[in-house]
Write an enzyme that holds these catalytic residues in place. Structure first.
Site, PDB file in Angstrom:
ATOM      1  N   GLN A 164      -0.509  10.883  -2.322  1.00 38.64           N
ATOM      2  CA  GLN A 164      -0.220  11.949  -1.373  1.00 38.64           C
ATOM      3  C   GLN A 164       1.026  12.739  -1.757  1.00 38.64           C
ATOM      4  OE1 GLN A 164      -0.054   9.983   2.423  1.00 38.64           O
ATOM      5  NE2 GLN A 164      -2.168   9.270   2.297  1.00 38.64           N
ATOM      6  N   HIS A 228       2.374   8.468   2.565  1.00 41.66           N
ATOM      7  CA  HIS A 228       3.187   8.732   3.753  1.00 41.66           C
ATOM      8  C   HIS A 228       4.586   9.255   3.429  1.00 41.66           C
ATOM      9  CE1 HIS A 228       0.666   6.059   6.675  1.00 41.66           C
ATOM     10  NE2 HIS A 228      -0.095   6.782   5.857  1.00 41.66           N
ATOM     11  N   GLU A 324      -0.783  11.090  17.194  1.00 37.89           N
ATOM     12  CA  GLU A 324       0.083  11.399  18.334  1.00 37.89           C
ATOM     13  C   GLU A 324       0.657  12.811  18.304  1.00 37.89           C
ATOM     14  OE1 GLU A 324       1.830   6.849  19.023  1.00 37.89           O
ATOM     15  OE2 GLU A 324       3.199   8.536  18.657  1.00 37.89           O
ATOM     16  N   TYR A 334      10.050   6.016  19.051  1.00 42.98           N
ATOM     17  CA  TYR A 334       8.662   6.316  19.394  1.00 42.98           C
ATOM     18  C   TYR A 334       7.698   5.161  19.091  1.00 42.98           C
ATOM     19  CZ  TYR A 334      10.467  10.815  20.595  1.00 42.98           C
ATOM     20  OH  TYR A 334      11.183  11.810  21.220  1.00 42.98           O
ATOM     21  N   TYR A 345      -7.201  -0.369   9.810  1.00 46.09           N
ATOM     22  CA  TYR A 345      -8.461   0.061   9.226  1.00 46.09           C
ATOM     23  C   TYR A 345      -9.421  -1.085   8.983  1.00 46.09           C
ATOM     24  CZ  TYR A 345      -6.941   4.772   9.099  1.00 46.09           C
ATOM     25  OH  TYR A 345      -6.543   6.016   9.506  1.00 46.09           O
TER      26      TYR A 345
END
Length: 454
Positions: A164, A228, A324, A334, A345
């Site tokens: 990513q 991420h 979210e 959070y 998963y």
């Protein structure tokens, strides 16, 4: 007579046994065709199709498994697919908002195509955009009036584009007209792995290069993984930067989203020189990093200020379900990875299946999606070109292949609409231009322009 009866009985018993085996075989065949815990919900947490992962809190599967949301759900919501989890929302408006429909007629056109993964956009002059190419680490200029695309701008940083990673977001300094300063986020190599970084450079007068480009901030610690990174940036009213980061996905590194001595899974508040803003909530805490603004996040890829309230809204990927929508306040936690409205998963629960945030001392999301939408870049519609869209939040969907229009009253989600559901694109970033056009960039290399019908 007795022998004949026993023979018939034996025959009947064998026949029943064979029929039972056939029935079991049919059930097994059906079961094999159903998606299992580790192959559903690409959520891809953005890119599982590019970077398949295994069971440890990771993303795996195919985007075909997720619903497109093209039809209204039976409960009157915009969601037509069944829930993945059994969690109940903390309040009624927290998920599955009523479906709404835009009444204004609008036109959709593809301005440019044939690009790569167009990760970030910024309008720096009317109808002229900077557009990043994640994998190629290129910065382009796209003209919305004629669809022309520049040659790659030279002077962009070296990146690690595995998984990513790559060249991510772009923003221009509030005084760009004078300074010509351009800010970029990207994943780069560092000792012991890779990091999310922020850098800046000056756009040359002929717009062919970024001059004197330098890295001003690294979200340490580095980690030997390619998932991420977060990476969205936005300027506040004091010309300081908010940067979002991911928690790098893997278990146990993701646990550092809860640690105040790590910049992973955080909203970070820095100056244009990469220093912590003096008013940050943890600057007086010797055990915390000064740049941290909020924490307990998973992978934030959408960020924008509400045009009226000034609140900072963020979008973050959940695991399987549980994406979210949050309002960020300084110093707040959070909850990730202690609580979540999603599941692993593999189908396993996260931390024994705790979803209630407030009961654990965390901040409840203002909204969440189940099943996943894999939400990416976002932008509030701060224009009156389409009046019914004013102050609505538009969010790109990856696995879901739609643009979500979210209607907000105060801090409550009161409606949701799904646009461009038939395009089959992964919508990576959203932008609203100065003249009120809604621009969407896709992983498939297209730039869409949506405007009120003439």
């Amino acid at each position: 007579m007795t022998k004949v009866s026993w023979s018939r009985l034996l025959f009947l018993m064998m026949l029943i046994f064979v029929m039972a085996l056939a029935a079991c075989g049919g059930n097994n065949e059906t079961s094999d065709q159903e998606p299992t815990g580790d192959t559903t919900e690409e959520n891809t947490d953005e890119d599982a199709d590019e970077s398949p992962e295994t069971a440890e809190g990771t993303e795996e599967g195919t985007e075909e498994d997720a619903g497109e949301g093209a039809e209204e759900g039976t409960d009157g919501s915009a969601e037509s697919e069944p829930k993945v989890t059994e969690f109940e929302p903390a309040f009624p408006e927290q998920t599955r908002a009523p479906a709404v429909v835009t009444e204004t007629e609008y036109d959709v056109e593809v301005i440019a195509e044939g690009l790569g993964v167009s990760w970030g956009m910024e309008e720096f002059e009317p109808n002229r955009l900077f557009v990043t190419q994640r994998d190629e680490a290129e910065l382009l200029i796209v003209n919305l009036e004629d669809g022309s695309v520049s040659e790659p701008i030279e002077g962009t940083p070296e990146v690690n584009n595995a998984g990513q990673g790559g060249l991510l977001d772009v923003a221009v300094a509030p005084d760009f007209d004078e300074s010509r300063m351009v800010f970029l986020t990207y994943s780069e190599d560092a000792d012991d792995g890779t990091v999310t970084a922020v850098g800046k450079g000056v756009l040359s007068e002929d717009e062919t290069s970024l001059e004197n480009f330098e890295t001003i901030f690294q979200a340490l610690p580095a980690y030997d993984g390619d998932l991420h990174y977060g990476g969205r940036i936005i300027f506040d009213e004091d010309s300081n930067l908010f940067l979002t980061t991911g928690e790098r996905s893997d278990d146990p590194i993701r646990e550092r989203a809860q640690d105040l001595d790590a910049y992973l899974g955080k909203v970070i508040h820095i100056t244009q020189d990469g220093e912590a803003v003096e008013t940050n909530p943890f600057v007086e805490d010797e055990d915390a990093l000064d740049g941290i603004y909020s924490y307990g996040h998973r992978n934030i890829q959408g960020v924008d200020f509400h045009p009226e309230t000034g609140d900072l809204w963020i979008i973050e990927f959940g695991p399987q379900a549980g994406d979210e929508l949050n309002i960020v306040e300084p110093g707040n936690n959070y909850g990730w990875p202690i609580v979540s409205y999603g599941i692993e998963y593999t189908g396993e629960l996260i931390n024994d299946g705790i979803s209630e945030h407030e009961a654990q001392g965390f901040i409840e999301p203002r909204y969440y999606w189940d099943p996943t939408s894999a939400p990416s870049g976002s932008s509030f519609y701060d224009n009156d070109a389409i009046p019914e869209w004013e102050n609505n939040l538009f969010i790109g969907g990856l696995v879901s292949s739609y643009i979500a229009r979210v209607v907000i009253e105060g801090d409550t989600i009161v409606g949701e609409e799904r646009l461009l559901t038939d395009e089959g694109e992964r919508f990576r970033d959203i932008l609203v231009t100065e003249d009120g056009a809604l621009i969407a960039a896709t992983d498939g290399g297209k730039i869409y322009k949506i405007t009120a019908a003439s």
